[in-house]
Design an enzyme around this catalytic site. Structure first.
Site, PDB file in Angstrom:
ATOM      1  N   ASP A 147       3.059   1.154  -1.789  1.00  0.00           N
ATOM      2  CA  ASP A 147       2.793   1.944  -0.590  1.00  0.00           C
ATOM      3  C   ASP A 147       1.425   1.546  -0.062  1.00  0.00           C
ATOM      4  O   ASP A 147       0.566   1.094  -0.817  1.00  0.00           O
ATOM      5  CB  ASP A 147       2.833   3.446  -0.885  1.00  0.00           C
ATOM      6  N   ARG A 183      -3.630  15.977  13.172  1.00  0.00           N
ATOM      7  CA  ARG A 183      -3.976  15.413  11.866  1.00  0.00           C
ATOM      8  C   ARG A 183      -5.437  14.999  11.769  1.00  0.00           C
ATOM      9  O   ARG A 183      -6.025  15.065  10.686  1.00  0.00           O
ATOM     10  CB  ARG A 183      -3.056  14.236  11.550  1.00  0.00           C
TER      11      ARG A 183
END
Length: 293
Positions: free
Chosen positions: A163, A54
């Site tokens: 979030d 990532r």
């Protein structure tokens, strides 16, 4: 495994992942320490390949030559923005509409009738989707509510969706999804509450959106709430926390729920610590707050 434990388990300069940007044990420990401090997410050596896959793309994008340089950047005051980018890259945002549908069935049959009656009588109702990802969970909640009370916007009935990732919150607010994403939405709901865009994607209607407030929120930080919630969804997020952090989060949720309030958690998650004693299990990963013990 803590950042210190990662370092103690072998040589700091040992390469854990080979590639264009070798990732050493020290690099992983520093990244793990920052992610744990910022978001409560516990990384260990088993996640080395994930961290590499990532973040190596990110190193290439911003023109850095090593994970050493990247750690120095995100560990500095000047790298605060990139540190938030790192968090976005390392958090998992897999979700889908009506995921673990037994929760929505329980909500529809066991919880909402009473809450809607209260709202229709002038009462206040609040539901929190506490790790909402790109919005499919809170929109699923809203669709369930609207299927029972299409005029619910006339009442004091609100859904909060939060979030940690501001980019994912922006996607949730937009409420635009591809055809594959809405495959699990009932055809009748799709026809009534979605419209197709010129790009052949699906847009959530304003009538659904108006029930939901989207906010950026770190579950490890202070929660700026004045009142309690009747229902909390916290699904498939605490699995990324260590045991101590999980135990704390369950207590914090219990403190925000009145007796009889409901908590839905992920299929791989279990209540633990003091918080476990504050709930009765009423279904598959479904809990009812029983009040102070």
């Amino acid at each position: 495994m803590s950042a210190a434990a990662i370092l103690q388990s072998g040589r700091p300069d040992e390469c854990l992942v080979q590639g264009d940007y070798p990732l050493t044990r020290r690099d992983l420990a520093e990244i793990a320490g920052m992610i744990y401090s910022d978001a409560g997410i516990a990384l260990n050596e088993t996640k080395a390949s994930l961290v590499y896959s990532r973040l190596s793309k990110r190193l290439r994008q911003i023109g850095l030559n090593s994970f050493r340089d990247y750690c120095a950047l995100v560990g500095s005051a000047a790298g605060a923005d990139e540190r938030r980018e790192m968090l976005s890259f390392l958090t998992t945002n897999f979700t889908r509409f009506f995921r673990e549908n037994h929760h929505f069935e329980h909500l529809r049959t066991e919880v909402l009738p009473g809450l809607l009656s209260r709202a229709q009588a002038g009462g206040r109702v609040r539901i929190w989707s506490s790790a909402c990802s790109d919005g499919q969970e809170p929109y699923s909640i809203a669709l369930t509510v609207l299927s029972m009370a299409p005029n619910v916007a006339n009442y004091d009935f609100k859904i909060l969706a939060t979030d940690i990732d501001p980019k994912i919150i922006a996607l949730a607010k937009a409420g635009v999804y591809d055809a594959q994403a809405i495959e699990t939405v009932d055809a009748g709901m799709r026809k009534k509450w979605f419209s197709q865009t010129p790009e052949n994607r699906w847009q959530v209607s304003d009538q659904v959106k108006q029930l939901i407030t989207f906010k950026e929120l770190n579950l490890m930080a202070q929660w700026p709430f004045r009142g309690q919630f009747d229902v909390i969804f916290c699904r498939n997020v605490v699995i990324y926390f260590d045991e101590a952090t999980q135990a704390k989060i369950w207590v914090r949720y219990a403190d925000l729920l009145p007796p009889g309030g409901h908590l839905y958690i992920g299929h791989s998650e279990r209540l633990s610590g003091e918080g476990k004693n504050r709930f009765d299990n009423t279904g598959i990963t479904t809990y009812r707050h029983k009040g102070r013990v």
